[in-house]
Design a protein around this motif. Sequence first.
Motif, PDB file in Angstrom:
ATOM      1  N   ILE A 323       0.929  -1.296  -0.073  1.00  0.00           N
ATOM      2  CA  ILE A 323      -0.012  -0.115   0.025  1.00  0.00           C
ATOM      3  C   ILE A 323       0.901   1.285  -0.050  1.00  0.00           C
ATOM      4  O   ILE A 323       0.562   2.300  -0.721  1.00  0.00           O
ATOM      5  N   SER A 324       1.940   1.243   0.977  1.00  0.00           N
ATOM      6  CA  SER A 324       2.983   2.311   0.923  1.00  0.00           C
ATOM      7  C   SER A 324       3.591   2.658  -0.249  1.00  0.00           C
ATOM      8  O   SER A 324       3.762   3.809  -0.838  1.00  0.00           O
ATOM      9  N   ALA A 325       4.104   1.560  -0.683  1.00  0.00           N
ATOM     10  CA  ALA A 325       4.830   1.623  -1.904  1.00  0.00           C
ATOM     11  C   ALA A 325       3.876   2.174  -3.257  1.00  0.00           C
ATOM     12  O   ALA A 325       4.273   3.083  -4.160  1.00  0.00           O
ATOM     13  N   ILE A 332       0.327  10.047  -4.308  1.00  0.00           N
ATOM     14  CA  ILE A 332      -1.075  10.061  -3.746  1.00  0.00           C
ATOM     15  C   ILE A 332      -0.814   9.938  -2.225  1.00  0.00           C
ATOM     16  O   ILE A 332       0.198   9.309  -1.756  1.00  0.00           O
ATOM     17  N   PRO A 333      -1.899  10.720  -1.293  1.00  0.00           N
ATOM     18  CA  PRO A 333      -1.717  10.495  -0.019  1.00  0.00           C
ATOM     19  C   PRO A 333      -1.716   8.880   0.590  1.00  0.00           C
ATOM     20  O   PRO A 333      -2.544   8.146   0.013  1.00  0.00           O
ATOM     21  N   GLU A 334      -1.013   8.446   1.521  1.00  0.00           N
ATOM     22  CA  GLU A 334      -0.968   6.851   1.805  1.00  0.00           C
ATOM     23  C   GLU A 334      -2.197   6.502   2.245  1.00  0.00           C
ATOM     24  O   GLU A 334      -3.073   7.540   3.173  1.00  0.00           O
ATOM     25  N   LYS A 335      -2.860   5.570   1.789  1.00  0.00           N
ATOM     26  CA  LYS A 335      -4.272   5.022   2.344  1.00  0.00           C
ATOM     27  C   LYS A 335      -4.090   4.023   3.388  1.00  0.00           C
ATOM     28  O   LYS A 335      -3.085   3.149   3.796  1.00  0.00           O
ATOM     29  N   ILE A 365      -6.174   0.211  -4.771  1.00  0.00           N
ATOM     30  CA  ILE A 365      -5.779   1.706  -4.538  1.00  0.00           C
ATOM     31  C   ILE A 365      -6.450   2.619  -5.460  1.00  0.00           C
ATOM     32  O   ILE A 365      -7.077   3.676  -5.447  1.00  0.00           O
ATOM     33  N   ILE A 366      -6.165   2.177  -6.833  1.00  0.00           N
ATOM     34  CA  ILE A 366      -6.758   2.588  -7.914  1.00  0.00           C
ATOM     35  C   ILE A 366      -8.363   2.886  -7.931  1.00  0.00           C
ATOM     36  O   ILE A 366      -9.057   3.880  -8.190  1.00  0.00           O
ATOM     37  N   GLU A 367      -8.919   1.778  -7.554  1.00  0.00           N
ATOM     38  CA  GLU A 367     -10.409   1.731  -7.367  1.00  0.00           C
ATOM     39  C   GLU A 367     -10.749   2.604  -6.207  1.00  0.00           C
ATOM     40  O   GLU A 367     -11.847   3.349  -6.340  1.00  0.00           O
ATOM     41  N   LYS A 370     -10.226   8.886  -4.230  1.00  0.00           N
ATOM     42  CA  LYS A 370      -9.966   9.721  -2.856  1.00  0.00           C
ATOM     43  C   LYS A 370     -10.193   9.285  -1.735  1.00  0.00           C
ATOM     44  O   LYS A 370      -9.756   9.940  -0.581  1.00  0.00           O
ATOM     45  N   ASP A 371     -10.682   8.029  -1.557  1.00  0.00           N
ATOM     46  CA  ASP A 371     -10.977   7.373  -0.131  1.00  0.00           C
ATOM     47  C   ASP A 371      -9.492   7.298   0.562  1.00  0.00           C
ATOM     48  O   ASP A 371      -8.834   6.466   0.101  1.00  0.00           O
ATOM     49  N   SER A 372      -9.479   7.451   1.736  1.00  0.00           N
ATOM     50  CA  SER A 372      -8.540   7.403   2.548  1.00  0.00           C
ATOM     51  C   SER A 372      -8.271   5.952   3.076  1.00  0.00           C
ATOM     52  O   SER A 372      -7.262   5.681   3.446  1.00  0.00           O
ATOM     53  N   ASP A 373      -9.502   5.316   3.200  1.00  0.00           N
ATOM     54  CA  ASP A 373      -9.243   3.697   3.514  1.00  0.00           C
ATOM     55  C   ASP A 373      -9.526   2.838   2.424  1.00  0.00           C
ATOM     56  O   ASP A 373     -10.752   3.360   1.701  1.00  0.00           O
ATOM     57  N   ILE A 374      -9.039   1.777   2.326  1.00  0.00           N
ATOM     58  CA  ILE A 374      -9.724   0.893   1.348  1.00  0.00           C
ATOM     59  C   ILE A 374     -10.094  -0.403   1.871  1.00  0.00           C
ATOM     60  O   ILE A 374      -9.902  -0.939   2.861  1.00  0.00           O
ATOM     61  N   TYR A 375     -11.486  -1.015   1.339  1.00  0.00           N
ATOM     62  CA  TYR A 375     -12.310  -1.617   1.749  1.00  0.00           C
ATOM     63  C   TYR A 375     -12.461  -2.755   0.773  1.00  0.00           C
ATOM     64  O   TYR A 375     -11.986  -2.595  -0.508  1.00  0.00           O
TER      65      TYR A 375
END
Length: 471
Positions: A323-325, A332-335, A365-367, A370-375
Amino acid sequence: MAKILIVDDEEMVRRTLHRCLEDMGHETFLAGSLAEGAALASRDVDVIFLDLGLPDGEGQKAIDTFRATSSKPEIIVITGLGDNYGAEEALRRGAWDYIRKPASPLVIRSALTGALEYRAKHKVEQCRSVRLHDSGMIARSPVMQRILRTLSKAAESDANVLILGETGVGKELAARAIHANSVRKDRPFVVVDCSNLSETLLESTLYGHTRGSFTGAVSDRGGLIAEADKATLFLDEVGELPVSLQKNFLRVLQEKRFRPVGAHREYLSDFRLLAATNRNLEAMSNEGLFRKDLLFRLRTLEVHLPPLREREGDLETLAEHFISATCTRYKIPEKRLSRQLLAVFQSYHWPGNIREMRNVIESTIIEAGKDSDIYPKHLPAAVRLSLLANGAKDRGCDGTVPPQKLTEPEPLMMPAYEEYRAMCNRKYFKELLIVSGNDLVKASDISGLSIPSIYRHLGISRLPTPRRNRS
């Protein structure tokens, strides 16, 4: 006096081992499950007698966990499962010995004495920390700590290494880690992908060619073996090496001499060979698809990389790393990894292993935009459908566990003691005859009973003779 942990779900076995080891002057701890064993292993035990078939999991998978505890105990597997069940895997994971039940006190004491002698002489080596720099490998789980120790030892030598594992587990990364920590680290790491080249092209790629040696050879060209002189040559997917080239390459590997296609003289190359494959080379060699003598040469050292699903403790760390990489690469801001998505990751089978995880996280992450959390809803459709199809260990595709229907527990049914003892006796003597092949002398040696006693326990006057087919 040593501290010995006995992990076995059979009380009789635990008590028997306890008496045997106590007579030798050792302190013993008894556990009937892996959970109990894990709690007792923290007492800085020296040796663990470990059964494979336990009520809360497979013992062989716990070998790495036990070996990773602070005292780094030696593991002696003791099992009643037939046909050397799990022996190869247990020994590969570093078990000191593999003992079949029933075992005599002499065998038990001999295995323990050897383990304790080794432990006394190599205590400094056992406590040595893993030193593998610039590996790029994320490995916090016990199984991967064992792999890092193996890679570290491989880097200290110049031996050939065969790296095995499923697609996407990181075989090339492991090979690069060996090279980066070896005396050849300042020389090139030369990669040959055996799966992407035809037989003619592969020969030319390896050995080079002279001008006019074949159609299209308009000039002399050096091969990768020459490039790997005093460096490391990595044969990826070595199982795809054509049979017609295997004999020739075996000679090159032995003599470190090669002849370019069309050339009239040989050249020297001092290369160190690392090879990798996801295929079963042992089975291929038995079928005549891979030379046994080449296989023996390739696997001076052998490393088995585990699939991602077996790397408990690494999954969350790997996910957060990718995620970080990915966020850094896309600027983009880290999620953040949501609890629900982590639950899905822990349930998913990961057939493509680490490579698949990296690609899935990038897509997620692409999907997410702009969401800060991924679900889980951000996962690729193919992954979500796979989770639904496989049940994902009884989790939904959103990572939640469906409510379970409460049922009244069934009453526990227990036979009378005499009935249970008779049943156990019948089972023991039935298995005794199978192990001894109906050889009563051998059965008597194993059980310690006289032949008349064996007959009496079987309730027969003699063993049945095999029937012969009538002509």
